[in-house]
Design an enzyme around this catalytic site. Structure first.
Site, short mmCIF file in Angstrom:
data_model
loop_
_atom_site.label_atom_id
_atom_site.label_comp_id
_atom_site.label_asym_id
_atom_site.label_seq_id
_atom_site.Cartn_x
_atom_site.Cartn_y
_atom_site.Cartn_z
N LYS A 98 24.68 71.70 47.56
CA LYS A 98 25.29 70.61 48.32
C LYS A 98 24.29 69.46 48.38
CE LYS A 98 27.09 69.44 52.89
NZ LYS A 98 27.56 69.95 54.19
N LYS B 279 28.88 70.49 45.27
CA LYS B 279 29.47 69.45 46.10
C LYS B 279 28.58 68.24 46.14
CE LYS B 279 30.49 68.67 50.92
NZ LYS B 279 30.26 69.07 52.26
C1 PBG Z 1 29.39 69.72 57.38
C2 PBG Z 1 30.18 69.29 56.20
C3 PBG Z 1 30.25 68.02 55.60
C4 PBG Z 1 31.20 68.10 54.60
C5 PBG Z 1 31.65 69.41 54.57
N1 PBG Z 1 31.00 70.14 55.56
C6 PBG Z 1 29.60 66.74 55.96
C7 PBG Z 1 28.15 66.56 55.86
O1 PBG Z 1 27.41 67.37 55.31
O2 PBG Z 1 27.73 65.54 56.41
C8 PBG Z 1 31.64 66.96 53.73
C9 PBG Z 1 33.02 67.07 53.20
C10 PBG Z 1 33.64 65.80 52.72
O3 PBG Z 1 33.00 64.74 52.63
O4 PBG Z 1 34.84 65.86 52.42
N2 PBG Z 1 28.11 70.15 57.10
ZN ZN Z 2 26.76 70.26 58.95
#
Ligand code: PBG
Ligand code: ZN
Length: 321
Positions: free
Chosen positions: A193, A246
């Site tokens: 991520k 992601k």
């Molecule tokens: C929470 C989370 C996020 C997303 C999924 N789980 C946001 C972040 O890390 O700030 C992003 C998903 C999206 O942008 O559609 N940790």
């Molecule tokens: Zn988070």
């Protein structure tokens, strides 16, 4: 000279030679849940996406199931006055997400329900872990993530998806679940991520933007590739049943590498909020045809090697199939 053009000469031939196709079963549909009844709050930065109260969520799940989309990912969104330093509202037995899971599974046992496991939706500071000063503490966060995952699993979640990017989060959750004999609850690691600008609309939707600083101390640096592979390998080793890359579209190289290397673990790609809104707003501005641009983007994600795709566009896409 080799002749290729005849293969493209008719729609029929193009179809025969297509190597990739998309089906409803490829998708996971993310949903935002809020307290209340009858609530359907639009999200300014995400066209046609709503925060739904549990009763409305049940309607939505019913309608996507009828389309053949049987996997959903739940995010809880709570008001700021219910948040605290530890994100307590996220790991109680009767948390918003736990109640949503119970009701969805009761109404639709056939739905595969995945829950997001992270602190940022529930902490007053909006970071994904416990703070010590301005630092996000890795090891102190693990028991909280494990507790949240346990509560979601007890409520009936089929799969928990830790997204905090804390080292060892998959292992901590697997141990906790197994300790409670929840050996069948699956884990989807948000493994690679990246710290991305593309999460902006989501943070608006989930009211989860960090109050100070950014997430670069825990989410990945997009200048790295091999670290992403190591993150995925670590999650597989720790017991992840699915691993995620992601965002998706700007990270197809990572999806391709991961799917070539980890052949026995499904690679999940998340077409994130910013990707969704870019394409929707671009189409609304007349830059491209909405269905076609999504078809192209989602096909590319699958072609790169994604086994499953998380997409806010899933229902609309399937309606157009
Ligand atoms: C929470 C989370 C996020 C997303 C999924 N789980 C946001 C972040 O890390 O700030 C992003 C998903 C999206 O942008 O559609 N940790
Ligand atoms: Zn988070």
């Amino acid at each position: 000279m080799q002749r290729f053009r005849y293969l493209r000469a008719s729609g029929e031939l193009r179809d025969h030679y297509a190597e990739v196709s998309l089906a409803p079963g490829d998708f996971i549909y993310p949903c935002f849940v809020v307290e209340g009844r009858g609530a359907r709050e639009p999200i300014a930065s995400m066209p046609d996406i709503y925060r739904l109260s549990i009763d409305r969520l049940l309607d939505e799940v019913g309608s996507v199931l009828r389309l053949g989309i049987d996997k959903i990912l739940l995010f809880g969104v709570i008001p700021p006055e219910k948040k605290d330093e530890r994100g307590t509202a996220g790991f109680t037995r009767d948390s918003l997400v736990c109640r949503a899971v119970r009701e969805v599974k009761q109404a639709y046992p056939e739905a595969f329900v995945i829950t997001d496991v992270c602190l940022c939706e529930y902490t007053s500071h909006g970071h994904c872990g416990l703070l010590h000063g301005d630092d996000v503490e890795n090891d102190a966060t693990l028991p909280l993530l494990a507790e949240m995952a346990l509560q979601h699993a007890l409520a009936g979640a089929d799969c928990v998806a830790p997204s905090a990017m804390m080292d060892g989060q998959v292992e901590a959750i697997r141990r906790r679940l197994d300790g409670e004999k929840l050996t069948k609850t699956r884990i989807m690691g948000y493994s690679a991520k990246y710290a991305s600008s593309l999460y902006g609309p989501f943070r608006d939707a989930a009211a989860s933007a960090p109050a100070f600083g950014d997430r670069k101390g825990y989410q990945m640096d997009y200048r790295t590739m091999f670290q992403g592979i190591q993150e995925i390998a670590a999650d597989v080793e720790e017991g992840a049943d699915y691993v995620m890359v992601k965002p998706a579209l700007a990270y197809l190289d990572m999806i391709a590498r991961a799917s070539a290397l980890f052949r026995d673990t499904p690679i999940v790609a998340y077409q994130v909020s910013g990707e969704y809104s870019m394409l929707r707003l671009g189409a609304a501005a007349g830059l491209f045809d909405e269905r076609r641009i999504f078809h192209e983007a989602l096909t590319a994600i699958k072609r790169a090697g994604a086994g499953l795709i998380i997409s806010y566009y899933a229902p609309e896409f399937v309606r157009g199939l």
